[in-house]
Motif scaffolding. Structure first.
Motif, PDB file in Angstrom:
ATOM      1  N   MET A 188       0.708  -1.216  -0.044  1.00  0.00           N
ATOM      2  CA  MET A 188      -0.014   0.068   0.034  1.00  0.00           C
ATOM      3  C   MET A 188       0.918   1.323  -0.060  1.00  0.00           C
ATOM      4  N   ASN A 189       0.775   2.239  -0.890  1.00  0.00           N
ATOM      5  CA  ASN A 189       1.345   3.503  -0.770  1.00  0.00           C
ATOM      6  C   ASN A 189       0.538   4.620  -0.268  1.00  0.00           C
ATOM      7  N   ILE A 190       0.985   5.800  -0.205  1.00  0.00           N
ATOM      8  CA  ILE A 190       0.303   6.938   0.462  1.00  0.00           C
ATOM      9  C   ILE A 190      -1.007   7.146  -0.350  1.00  0.00           C
ATOM     10  N   GLU A 191      -1.105   7.032  -1.551  1.00  0.00           N
ATOM     11  CA  GLU A 191      -2.326   7.354  -2.500  1.00  0.00           C
ATOM     12  C   GLU A 191      -3.285   6.383  -2.021  1.00  0.00           C
ATOM     13  N   GLU A 192      -2.891   5.013  -2.000  1.00  0.00           N
ATOM     14  CA  GLU A 192      -3.904   4.028  -1.492  1.00  0.00           C
ATOM     15  C   GLU A 192      -4.408   4.134  -0.220  1.00  0.00           C
ATOM     16  N   LEU A 193      -3.589   4.679   0.773  1.00  0.00           N
ATOM     17  CA  LEU A 193      -4.056   4.675   1.978  1.00  0.00           C
ATOM     18  C   LEU A 193      -4.996   5.905   2.267  1.00  0.00           C
TER      19      LEU A 193
ATOM     20  N   THR B  35      10.691   8.393   5.613  1.00  0.00           N
ATOM     21  CA  THR B  35      11.452   7.817   4.495  1.00  0.00           C
ATOM     22  C   THR B  35      10.672   6.271   4.431  1.00  0.00           C
ATOM     23  N   ASP B  36       9.991   5.884   5.595  1.00  0.00           N
ATOM     24  CA  ASP B  36       9.357   4.663   5.464  1.00  0.00           C
ATOM     25  C   ASP B  36       7.635   4.924   5.863  1.00  0.00           C
ATOM     26  N   LEU B  37       6.671   4.594   4.810  1.00  0.00           N
ATOM     27  CA  LEU B  37       5.455   5.210   5.297  1.00  0.00           C
ATOM     28  C   LEU B  37       4.854   4.047   6.651  1.00  0.00           C
ATOM     29  N   ARG B  38       4.268   5.015   7.287  1.00  0.00           N
ATOM     30  CA  ARG B  38       3.743   4.588   8.557  1.00  0.00           C
ATOM     31  C   ARG B  38       2.401   5.187   8.926  1.00  0.00           C
ATOM     32  N   VAL B  39       1.526   4.391   9.646  1.00  0.00           N
ATOM     33  CA  VAL B  39       0.419   5.249   9.980  1.00  0.00           C
ATOM     34  C   VAL B  39      -0.023   4.730  11.426  1.00  0.00           C
ATOM     35  N   ASN B  40      -0.489   5.750  11.918  1.00  0.00           N
ATOM     36  CA  ASN B  40      -1.001   5.832  13.429  1.00  0.00           C
ATOM     37  C   ASN B  40      -2.582   5.465  13.336  1.00  0.00           C
ATOM     38  N   LEU B  41      -3.005   4.405  14.071  1.00  0.00           N
ATOM     39  CA  LEU B  41      -4.367   4.023  14.316  1.00  0.00           C
ATOM     40  C   LEU B  41      -4.651   3.658  15.554  1.00  0.00           C
ATOM     41  N   LYS B  42      -6.041   4.069  15.917  1.00  0.00           N
ATOM     42  CA  LYS B  42      -6.773   3.984  17.114  1.00  0.00           C
ATOM     43  C   LYS B  42      -7.092   2.507  17.342  1.00  0.00           C
TER      44      LYS B  42
ATOM     45  N   THR C 260       1.345   2.144  15.701  1.00  0.00           N
ATOM     46  CA  THR C 260       1.815   2.590  14.516  1.00  0.00           C
ATOM     47  C   THR C 260       2.417   1.230  13.731  1.00  0.00           C
ATOM     48  N   ILE C 261       1.456   1.442  12.427  1.00  0.00           N
ATOM     49  CA  ILE C 261       1.919   0.364  11.514  1.00  0.00           C
ATOM     50  C   ILE C 261       2.781   0.599  10.520  1.00  0.00           C
ATOM     51  N   LEU C 262       3.981  -0.150  10.379  1.00  0.00           N
ATOM     52  CA  LEU C 262       4.915  -0.012   9.251  1.00  0.00           C
ATOM     53  C   LEU C 262       4.197  -0.517   7.917  1.00  0.00           C
ATOM     54  N   ILE C 263       3.785   0.453   7.035  1.00  0.00           N
ATOM     55  CA  ILE C 263       3.034   0.161   5.960  1.00  0.00           C
ATOM     56  C   ILE C 263       3.758  -1.013   4.948  1.00  0.00           C
ATOM     57  N   GLU C 264       4.978  -0.827   4.857  1.00  0.00           N
ATOM     58  CA  GLU C 264       5.898  -1.344   3.677  1.00  0.00           C
ATOM     59  C   GLU C 264       5.812  -2.949   4.282  1.00  0.00           C
ATOM     60  N   LYS C 265       5.794  -3.399   5.281  1.00  0.00           N
ATOM     61  CA  LYS C 265       5.859  -4.607   6.061  1.00  0.00           C
ATOM     62  C   LYS C 265       4.590  -5.226   6.377  1.00  0.00           C
ATOM     63  N   ALA C 266       3.348  -4.547   6.280  1.00  0.00           N
ATOM     64  CA  ALA C 266       2.226  -5.192   6.621  1.00  0.00           C
ATOM     65  C   ALA C 266       1.455  -5.583   5.176  1.00  0.00           C
ATOM     66  N   PRO C 267       0.851  -6.702   5.519  1.00  0.00           N
ATOM     67  CA  PRO C 267      -0.206  -7.186   4.139  1.00  0.00           C
ATOM     68  C   PRO C 267      -1.344  -5.995   4.224  1.00  0.00           C
ATOM     69  N   GLN C 268      -1.665  -5.675   2.873  1.00  0.00           N
ATOM     70  CA  GLN C 268      -2.739  -4.892   2.723  1.00  0.00           C
ATOM     71  C   GLN C 268      -3.812  -5.265   3.272  1.00  0.00           C
TER      72      GLN C 268
END
Length: 116
Positions: A1-6, A44-51, A80-88
């Motif tokens: 998943m990239n930033i646009e998909e997120l 540099t690495d896409l991450r997202v914080n989620l409740k 915090t989820i490291l997007i590049e390592k996590a399944p979509q």
């Protein structure tokens, strides 16, 4: 998943909005002015914080090395989820969970407004 998909997935949630209240590099997704996701656009690495529900948050952190306590957030309620390592599919599921956590905290009036 990239930033646009997120971004697209977060904004596909009913009533979701986006803004940058913490500066142009932090993209925030909200439901009725309550944050359910945020990401640093300059990281540099896409991450997202989620409740996340607290016991589920702990379970996820123990199970996956790409899920960490929420960076700069209340670590009991945020991951915090490291997007590049996590399944979509897992990322989407965790976004759904975060959105649901916020939805459940809304007043009945706010829920009625969203259902219209």
């Amino acid at each position: 998943m990239n930033i646009e998909e997120l971004r697209e997935y977060c904004l596909s949630k009913k009533g979701a909005t986006e803004d940058t209240p913490f500066g142009p590099e932090i993209l925030v997704f909200r439901l009725v002015n309550k944050i359910f996701a945020l990401t640093n656009l300059e990281s540099t690495d896409l991450r997202v914080n989620l409740k996340c529900e607290p016991s589920y948050a702990m379970e996820l952190r123990e199970k996956y090395d790409f899920i960490l306590p929420g960076y700069h957030m209340n670590k009991k309620h945020w991951n915090t989820i490291l997007i590049e390592k996590a399944p979509q599919n897992l990322i989407k599921s965790l976004i759904d969970h975060s959105y649901a956590q916020i939805y459940e905290s809304l007043s009945n009036k706010e829920k009625i407004y969203l259902s219209n």
